[in-house]
Design a protein around this motif. Sequence first.
Motif, mmCIF file in Angstrom:
data_model
loop_
_atom_site.group_PDB
_atom_site.id
_atom_site.type_symbol
_atom_site.label_atom_id
_atom_site.label_comp_id
_atom_site.label_asym_id
_atom_site.label_seq_id
_atom_site.Cartn_x
_atom_site.Cartn_y
_atom_site.Cartn_z
ATOM 1 N N TRP A 400 0.830 -1.206 0.000
ATOM 2 C CA TRP A 400 0.000 0.000 0.000
ATOM 3 C C TRP A 400 0.864 1.256 0.000
ATOM 4 O O TRP A 400 0.647 2.178 -0.785
ATOM 5 C CB TRP A 400 -0.930 -0.032 1.207
ATOM 6 C CG TRP A 400 -1.557 1.281 1.565
ATOM 7 C CD1 TRP A 400 -1.331 2.018 2.683
ATOM 8 C CD2 TRP A 400 -2.502 2.025 0.796
ATOM 9 N NE1 TRP A 400 -2.073 3.168 2.680
ATOM 10 C CE2 TRP A 400 -2.824 3.207 1.519
ATOM 11 C CE3 TRP A 400 -3.132 1.820 -0.436
ATOM 12 C CZ2 TRP A 400 -3.717 4.154 1.064
ATOM 13 C CZ3 TRP A 400 -4.029 2.774 -0.893
ATOM 14 C CH2 TRP A 400 -4.315 3.923 -0.159
ATOM 15 N N LYS A 401 1.878 1.296 0.871
ATOM 16 C CA LYS A 401 2.736 2.479 0.962
ATOM 17 C C LYS A 401 3.508 2.708 -0.330
ATOM 18 O O LYS A 401 3.632 3.842 -0.805
ATOM 19 C CB LYS A 401 3.702 2.323 2.138
ATOM 20 C CG LYS A 401 3.032 2.380 3.496
ATOM 21 C CD LYS A 401 4.037 2.148 4.623
ATOM 22 C CE LYS A 401 3.355 2.155 5.990
ATOM 23 N NZ LYS A 401 4.329 1.864 7.078
ATOM 24 N N ASN A 402 4.023 1.631 -0.890
ATOM 25 C CA ASN A 402 4.771 1.760 -2.145
ATOM 26 C C ASN A 402 3.875 2.290 -3.257
ATOM 27 O O ASN A 402 4.301 3.105 -4.092
ATOM 28 C CB ASN A 402 5.370 0.419 -2.558
ATOM 29 C CG ASN A 402 6.501 -0.022 -1.643
ATOM 30 O OD1 ASN A 402 7.110 0.807 -0.960
ATOM 31 N ND2 ASN A 402 6.787 -1.311 -1.626
ATOM 32 N N TYR A 403 2.640 1.848 -3.256
ATOM 33 C CA TYR A 403 1.701 2.249 -4.301
ATOM 34 C C TYR A 403 1.372 3.740 -4.216
ATOM 35 O O TYR A 403 1.472 4.472 -5.214
ATOM 36 C CB TYR A 403 0.423 1.419 -4.194
ATOM 37 C CG TYR A 403 -0.708 1.894 -5.080
ATOM 38 C CD1 TYR A 403 -0.613 1.843 -6.466
ATOM 39 C CD2 TYR A 403 -1.883 2.404 -4.523
ATOM 40 C CE1 TYR A 403 -1.645 2.289 -7.273
ATOM 41 C CE2 TYR A 403 -2.921 2.841 -5.322
ATOM 42 C CZ TYR A 403 -2.803 2.786 -6.696
ATOM 43 O OH TYR A 403 -3.826 3.224 -7.485
ATOM 44 N N ILE A 404 1.000 4.212 -3.048
ATOM 45 C CA ILE A 404 0.542 5.607 -2.945
ATOM 46 C C ILE A 404 1.693 6.601 -3.112
ATOM 47 O O ILE A 404 1.449 7.780 -3.351
ATOM 48 C CB ILE A 404 -0.194 5.860 -1.617
ATOM 49 C CG1 ILE A 404 0.722 5.611 -0.419
ATOM 50 C CG2 ILE A 404 -1.453 5.022 -1.546
ATOM 51 C CD1 ILE A 404 0.074 5.977 0.915
ATOM 52 N N HIS A 405 2.938 6.132 -2.983
ATOM 53 C CA HIS A 405 4.084 7.019 -3.176
ATOM 54 C C HIS A 405 4.751 6.815 -4.542
ATOM 55 O O HIS A 405 5.876 7.265 -4.762
ATOM 56 C CB HIS A 405 5.119 6.811 -2.063
ATOM 57 C CG HIS A 405 4.642 7.260 -0.716
ATOM 58 N ND1 HIS A 405 4.256 6.376 0.271
ATOM 59 C CD2 HIS A 405 4.441 8.509 -0.187
ATOM 60 C CE1 HIS A 405 3.863 7.049 1.343
ATOM 61 N NE2 HIS A 405 3.974 8.359 1.087
ATOM 62 N N SER A 406 4.046 6.149 -5.427
ATOM 63 C CA SER A 406 4.597 5.885 -6.758
ATOM 64 C C SER A 406 3.793 6.611 -7.823
ATOM 65 O O SER A 406 2.718 7.162 -7.560
ATOM 66 C CB SER A 406 4.581 4.383 -7.060
ATOM 67 O OG SER A 406 3.242 3.938 -7.283
ATOM 68 N N ASN A 407 4.309 6.583 -9.050
ATOM 69 C CA ASN A 407 3.591 7.180 -10.185
ATOM 70 C C ASN A 407 2.373 6.352 -10.584
ATOM 71 O O ASN A 407 1.567 6.781 -11.410
ATOM 72 C CB ASN A 407 4.538 7.316 -11.377
ATOM 73 C CG ASN A 407 5.640 8.323 -11.111
ATOM 74 O OD1 ASN A 407 5.450 9.274 -10.356
ATOM 75 N ND2 ASN A 407 6.800 8.116 -11.738
ATOM 76 N N GLU A 408 2.251 5.144 -10.010
ATOM 77 C CA GLU A 408 1.115 4.274 -10.329
ATOM 78 C C GLU A 408 -0.194 4.867 -9.805
ATOM 79 O O GLU A 408 -1.255 4.599 -10.353
ATOM 80 C CB GLU A 408 1.334 2.891 -9.715
ATOM 81 C CG GLU A 408 2.445 2.083 -10.354
ATOM 82 C CD GLU A 408 2.021 1.476 -11.675
ATOM 83 O OE1 GLU A 408 0.853 1.059 -11.805
ATOM 84 O OE2 GLU A 408 2.860 1.428 -12.590
ATOM 85 N N ALA A 409 -0.104 5.627 -8.714
ATOM 86 C CA ALA A 409 -1.309 6.185 -8.099
ATOM 87 C C ALA A 409 -1.697 7.485 -8.799
ATOM 88 O O ALA A 409 -1.095 8.535 -8.579
ATOM 89 C CB ALA A 409 -1.070 6.428 -6.615
ATOM 90 N N ASN A 410 -2.686 7.417 -9.660
ATOM 91 C CA ASN A 410 -3.138 8.577 -10.430
ATOM 92 C C ASN A 410 -3.566 9.698 -9.487
ATOM 93 O O ASN A 410 -4.444 9.507 -8.632
ATOM 94 C CB ASN A 410 -4.312 8.157 -11.321
ATOM 95 C CG ASN A 410 -4.664 9.192 -12.361
ATOM 96 O OD1 ASN A 410 -4.696 10.380 -12.073
ATOM 97 N ND2 ASN A 410 -4.949 8.745 -13.569
ATOM 98 N N PRO A 411 -2.956 10.874 -9.602
ATOM 99 C CA PRO A 411 -3.274 11.970 -8.673
ATOM 100 C C PRO A 411 -4.696 12.494 -8.781
ATOM 101 O O PRO A 411 -5.165 13.196 -7.880
ATOM 102 C CB PRO A 411 -2.257 13.054 -9.055
ATOM 103 C CG PRO A 411 -1.852 12.737 -10.460
ATOM 104 C CD PRO A 411 -1.900 11.249 -10.565
ATOM 105 N N SER A 412 -5.379 12.198 -9.866
ATOM 106 C CA SER A 412 -6.766 12.663 -9.998
ATOM 107 C C SER A 412 -7.755 11.696 -9.356
ATOM 108 O O SER A 412 -8.957 11.971 -9.332
ATOM 109 C CB SER A 412 -7.124 12.867 -11.473
ATOM 110 O OG SER A 412 -7.105 11.640 -12.166
#
Length: 467
Positions: A400-412
């Motif tokens: 979860w932490k890796n995901y939300i701090h990566s480019n994978e998590a669309n900011p919109s």
Amino acid sequence: MKRSAYIFLGFLLLQSLCFGQAKITIKIDTEKSYDSLKIQAYDTEQEFSPILEQKFSNTAVLSTKKSLHPGIYWILFDKTLGGAFLISPNSKQDFSIQITDSDVIFSETPENEHYKDYLNHVQTFDAQMQGLNQEFQDAKSRLPQYMLGPIVDTLNAKATRIAAEKERYQRQVIAENPHTTLAGIVQCGIEIPQPTKEIASDRMKMQEYYVSHYFDNFPWDYPYIFNTPIAKDKVKEFCSIISQLQRPEFDQYVMHALQSAKIDTATYFAFFDEVEKILGDHGSPLKIERLYIKMLKDMLTISKLPGNRQRHCTYELGVIDKNHVGDIAPNFKIVTHTGDTTTLHDIQAEYLLLYLQHPTCPTCQKVRGMMANFPFLNKAIASGRLKVLTVYFEDDAEIWKNYIHSNEANPSYMHGWNFDQSIEQNALYDTRAIPYMFILDKDKRILKKNVMETVLEDEIKMLNILN
């Protein structure tokens, strides 16, 4: 539609009354060089699986203590198809096959001669049809459009006559070879009648005509037809059409086919299993949950249903017979990418796209990438009327932490983690196949369930968000 592509493979051989034994002698006369010889049996579970494997030689003997099950068998030289034979109930399984570079010759099996005659006749009919098509192409290339009408009428009349002659011959073969694999294959090859001009000129009517008549000539009373690829491919094509058309009123034709299959329990189970793989399996891109639910309920009406099937259908129903369109989506807690704790029902949005996923799932990653480039979806988000909520529901905090701090998590998007795993522990949703998308309204009522990425833009457009 042409089904001779599968009839090509079989040289008929009917099963023997030999007290449960089989002995098949193969003699090969070829100048070509091979390393191995195999005989493969077809069944719906494993498709073609070897029952004899040996180094290539000019003679091979398949000898078994049990009789071979009815169906189709392939003879392979390395990976090259050298010949094939069919087995039917209550017929001979002690015979020989001679294979040359130009022919396959059977002894002690007159049924195979019938089948070779059948193949020759079918080839003649097909050649005649191809000739008519060539006549039309020739006329089309040298004549103006206004002169083609009479020629087309004449060619259509000839085609109708040839089709009628072919069907009469096919039905004669079936009558002369009752309850055999040959009869089953021939019956599957009979074309459905041509629709009237009124139907043919209307796309919707044509779809319904084709789907409703698809199994008109299927040999429901011969379950061994599922020991040939023709049955599996026929079912696969039918299910593909049903899934692509996405017309709920066509569910009845799947259910009607299931009722027809009940003429024999083995046929019903075999047909159900093939349809389930395509329209029911949670990993199938063609699955239709509403239809699968109907199928499962139908299976559970079978008297003396084997325990394994009853358990399977009961489990599947428990997993998927939930979260229907019109229901309120089950609530759950999440921690968001901003660190806030909230619930699904507390999220304020006129429309919400709920995206159940795993951050490292390849399919989820692929779909997220596609969604990032969907123009209408992005405009709907920018309008403020639609929110996208991705939800990770397993228990690995590091993922979860890796995901939300990566480019994978669309900011919109809004990203959430169901940190207490209530989604899985309480089986709130079917999470076996991800990503799994819902479209919810402001009250978290389900508007669309199991939305596929291929139709997501269309589904969003139907909300009239930008109007």
